[in-house]
Scaffold this motif. Structure first.
Motif, PDB file in Angstrom:
ATOM      1  N   ARG A   1     -14.071  63.516  -9.207  1.00 50.92           N
ATOM      2  CA  ARG A   1     -13.719  62.952  -7.895  1.00 50.92           C
ATOM      3  C   ARG A   1     -12.266  63.256  -7.550  1.00 50.92           C
TER       4      ARG A   1
ATOM      5  N   GLY B   1      -9.044  64.481  -6.204  1.00 52.49           N
ATOM      6  CA  GLY B   1      -8.726  65.352  -5.077  1.00 52.49           C
ATOM      7  C   GLY B   1      -7.256  65.713  -5.021  1.00 52.49           C
TER       8      GLY B   1
ATOM      9  N   THR C   1     -14.682  62.639  -2.598  1.00 55.55           N
ATOM     10  CA  THR C   1     -13.498  63.354  -3.067  1.00 55.55           C
ATOM     11  C   THR C   1     -12.297  62.490  -2.715  1.00 55.55           C
TER      12      THR C   1
END
Length: 304
Positions: A235, A237, A210
């Protein structure tokens, strides 16, 4: 032009820039002191181009054939309202848009969480994204830059290439290093890489992570599968920004495999947080011959 230094930059050595404008626009430009006299049907256009070059010279940009061509491209779309305050500032240079689409792209990078830059080689889509990432890590807007590419191109698999992992992946990632080195001094790049603030890695290395407070760029995205693209997109974040670049005319996947880039464009096209900027051969900012080559391939594709 009241500044002799600016005038010298605009004219160029042996008046080469003025001669180039005359050639491209089929007109005559004569200097009478600090006054330029322009004659020809494109005189008004030439005036706008020279005014644009004066602004470039004030920004300490090199005035050459490329800069002249960029000024001409920007002058050709008079229906667009240009934002002269839209630029990217890196430690080594100030990057101004060289086409209307580049201007839209930079605006998207300033305002959107996720931006797609889609189009042929030479349009600046990867270079501009890397420059924007450099500006943001330098200003403290993000803590980290992550640059990635799928490690399968032109029919070559990493497993069939000689050398250790670094030797194998460096040829694929070299264009990203080149863009970084054009915007950031080498010693600073080395320090940021050593501190883990800049990471350059194949797409496969993104799995299971992340990525928070980061600027993440996926280049050559046309060579991802839909599954890889989904993995990459998820992915994202907190406080991060993502840019995906690719050229749908340069897909190196086996014919039976669908491009993850094309799939992602269709999946995300209705999401207001995401911008899709499409470039064409008109936006190519490399050698003029590259524009003609790209156009030739596109025309052949249309006639199939």
């Amino acid at each position: 032009m009241n500044d002799n230094k600016i005038a010298a930059l605009i004219f160029g050595e042996g008046d080469k820039n003025i001669k180039y404008i005359e050639k491209l626009l089929d007109l005559r430009i004569n200097a009478r002191g600090n006054i330029l006299c322009i004659t020809g049907k494109n005189a008004h256009k030439a005036k706008n181009i020279i005014e644009s070059l004066i602004e470039s010279a004030k920004d300490k940009r090199i005035i050459d054939n490329d800069e002249v061509e960029a000024a001409i491209r920007l002058s050709e779309n008079t229906t667009e309202i240009r934002n002269k305050n839209l630029f990217i500032k890196t430690p080594k240079k100030k990057i101004m848009p060289r086409s209307i689409q580049q201007e839209k792209y930079i605006s998207a990078l300033k305002n959107k969480i996720l931006t797609f830059g889609i189009g042929p080689a030479g349009t600046g889509k990867t270079y501009i994204a890397v420059a924007d990432a450099v500006e943001k890590i330098t200003s403290g807007a993000v803590d980290k830059i992550i640059l990635s590419r799928p490690a399968v191109e032109a029919g070559e698999q990493l497993g069939f290439l000689p050398g250790d992992l670094k030797e194998k992946i460096d040829p694929y990632l070299r264009p990203l290093y080149d863009a970084l080195e054009d915007c950031l001094y080498s010693d600073k790049i080395s320090k940021l890489i050593d501190r883990g603030k800049i990471e350059i890695a194949p797409l496969a290395f993104m799995r299971g992570r992340t990525l928070a407070n980061s600027y993440i760029i996926l280049d050559e995205a046309q060579n991802t599968s839909p599954m890889q693209m989904k993995m990459f997109l998820t992915r994202l974040g907190k406080d991060s920004q993502m840019v995906i670049t690719g050229d749908l005319s340069q897909i190196d996947l086996p014919e039976q495999k669908k491009s993850g880039l094309l799939d992602a464009i269709n999946v995300t096209k209705k999401l207001k947080e995401i911008e899709h900027t499409h470039f064409s051969e008109k936006d190519v900012v490399r050698h003029p011959l590259v524009t003609k080559i790209v156009k030739g391939y596109n025309e052949r594709k249309e006639h199939r």
